[in-house]
Every structure is written in C-alpha cells, then in structure tokens.
Scaffold this motif. Structure first.
Motif: not given
Length: 360
Positions: A65-70, A152-157, A321-324
């Motif tokens: 998973a990926a997300g944001v700390v609440e 993109a969270p779907a990829a990062a997770g 990933y950011q570099q492609g």
C-alpha cells in the motif's frame, strides 16, 4: 478518537472475504494512522485467507500500500501528518543482533502497531503482515511508513511487497551484476519484478521460464532476453542450451515449489547462486541427492522481502520510476474497489493479472 472505516476481512479459512466496518484507534506511542490511497492484491493475502500463513482469524487483509499519514503518536519523529508514504512490513528495531551487526534487512524483531484494530463487536483483527491495508485507513508502527516523493500511488504501493521482493531477489540477494546470466522461474508479479531487477543490474542474458505465454510476453517487455515455456520444453535443458551448456550465474525460483526449486538448482552454473523468493507452504518437502549440493558448490539463498531496507531501497526505486527507468506502471493490470478483492483472487489464480490494485 477512534474511527470507523471499511475494510476487507477474512473471517474463516477458505471462505470468501467480506467488506466490513472496522474500528481504527488513535495512534499511540510509536504508531501512525495512514489514509490508504491504493493497495495491491498480493498472493500473500490469498495465503492468509486460505490459512496458509497461520490460523489467527479474522484477518484484515492487504499490505502492498501507499497513502498519506493522517496522525502520529506523541513520540513519532520520522514521519508527520501529510507525508506520502509506502507501507512496509519490515520496520527494523535497530537493537537486535542483526541490526547491531549492520545487517538491518535481517532484523529479527521488526515492529508492528501495539494496539489492535477491531470489528465493531470488539473482536481483534490480525492485520496481514502487520499492515491490514485493504481499508480506508489503517494503524501501523511509524517505522512501517517509508516517506518517498509523491508519485502515482497505484505504482508506488507495489514497492511495498511484490515488486520489491522480486527486484531485491535479483539485486540484493542474488547479487546479479553486469554481464551475468540469470534464469527466473515463474513470471507472476514477483518473478516479473526479478526479471526487471536483473535488467536494472545489467545482466547480459535473462531467461524467463513459465507455463503461460502471456506471462512470458510480459517478461520480455520487462527485460527478458529469452523465454522458455515449461509446458513444451524441459526448463533445465532449455536454459542450459541457451548458456552454452553451463547454466546461469543466478537462478531465481519465484514460485516456491519443490519442482521449481530443483529446476533453479540444476539450471545454474557450477558455483552459481540459487535464490528462493517464492513462498512454499509448510507441507512441502524436498528430496535430492546430498552429493549434488556438495559437488555443484555455489550458494543457496532465501530472499525474504528481497533482503530490502525500506528506508534505503524505496526512495531509490521511486527515483528510478520518476526517471522513467523503472516501469512500475506495467505491473498494474487493473484498478478495483474494496468490493472487488474476492474476484481479484480468482483472476490471480488463473494468471489473468500481474496486479489488481485497490483504489480508495
């Protein structure tokens, strides 16, 4: 104040999962509540549902998973509310004998949240791999949150488990280097990531082995130079034929069955390395001539989570990933809702997906 959210629960062994209301407590010392954005459907979640990990039902499934700390506990300093994070299941302790010897990726006392998440009747849930991220929010140890640049969270997770396990099996455990030859047996999500890892490391020959032509084609797209369909060819003979009769420098078993491990063992060159990253079930047994272990030499290794150190490896891979240079998007076959997890298990069983990803 505790919150009510929706989450995917496996109540009994082998029964379909259900989406239920769960209670997420406020974070205590060393803990964090994360608003989950995405969570990949990993084969390990199916293992939990089938009782293949343990019998501590009911389980709150999901861990990639990926997300944001609440919110964070009063003593947490490594992450803060608003941080974009990838969740990991190896929050190292820093104190055990492995950590003290400078090998934290082998940590023997990794951290999870101390408080339980529960059903509305108070029944404690067992979070998959200490995470439980098929939920709108989850409670984890703060060390399970690895801060990375927001992508993109779907990829990062997916770095939270399967992709990291595969890339790490090649690079960290297998030590694949420039010019090496590599065989990857089993080209599901983890095996495909092993192919990608070998490519990133500069391997000259990467041989993907599977019984599904769809997976072999995907492996080619991720860097395989050759493919072998185990239904129509003997994998050992085919790999040896592709390596002048010698075998590969590294052979990775991304399935975790006795027969695939033996294929990896016999497809490697003398003094080569075998890496087991596929997860066997407790009942599996291996019978082989002991003399073969002695006479062939080399290394036989197990790769747990790709021998990764999340704080080191996740940011590095996000940067690629950011570099492609690291095609994480290729692993996202479909996006689904929480209600689609049970159906995704069936697709996984039939080899129809690399990863279904829950988007919340």
């Amino acid at each position: 104040m505790a919150q009510e959210v929706r989450g995917v629960v496996a109540r009994k062994q082998g029964e379909p999962v259900s989406v239920e209301t769960i209670i997420v407590p406020d974070p205590g010392p060393g803990e964090a509540v994360v608003k989950v954005q995405t969570c990949g459907v990993c084969h390990t979640d199916l293992h939990y549902r089938e009782g293949g990990i343990n019998d501590e039902f009911p389980f709150l499934l999901g861990h990639e998973a990926a997300g944001v700390v609440e919110a964070v506990g009063s003593d947490v300093t490594e992450v803060a509310p608003g941080d974009f994070v990838i969740l990991n299941w190896r929050a190292v302790c820093g104190q055990c004998r492995a950590c003290q010897r400078g090998r934290p990726w082998y940590c023997f006392d990794t951290h999870n949240a101390k408080q339980p998440m529960t059903l509305t009747d108070g029944t404690a849930l067992s979070p998959a791999l200490g995470i439980g991220a098929f939920a709108e929010k989850t409670l984890v140890a703060a060390g399970q949150c690895t801060k990375v640049p927001e992508v993109a969270p779907a990829a990062a997770g997916l770095l939270g488990c399967g992709v990291m396990a595969g890339i790490g099996a090649a690079i960290n455990t297998g030590g694949v280097g420039r010019g090496d030859s590599v065989a990857v047996i089993g080209c599901g999500g983890v095996g495909s990531a092993s192919v990608l890892g070998a490519s990133l490391a500069g391997a000259a020959k990467i041989i993907a082995v599977d019984i599904d032509d769809r997976k072999l084609e995907q492996a080619r797209k991720l860097g395989a130079t050759h493919t072998v369909n185990g239904k129509t060819e003997d994998p050992i003979e085919a790999v040896r034929a592709l390596t002048d009769g010698f075998g590969t420098d590294v052979a990775i078993d991304a399935v975790g069955r006795p027969e695939t491990w033996q294929q990896a063992f016999y497809t490697r060159d003398h003094a080569g390395t075998v890496v087991l990253v596929g997860v066997p079930t407790p009942d599996m047994r291996l019978e082989m001539p002991l003399i073969d272990f002695f006479s062939r030499g080399g290394s036989l290794k197990s790769s747990w989570y790709g021998d990764c150190l999340p704080s080191r490896d996740f940011p590095m891979l996000v940067d690629l990933y950011q570099q492609g240079r690291l095609d994480l998007d290729a692993f996202v076959t479909e996006t689904i809702s929480l209600d689609g997890v049970e159906a995704s298990f069936e697709k996984m069983h039939h080899g129809d997906v690399l990863r279904s990803v829950v988007v919340l």
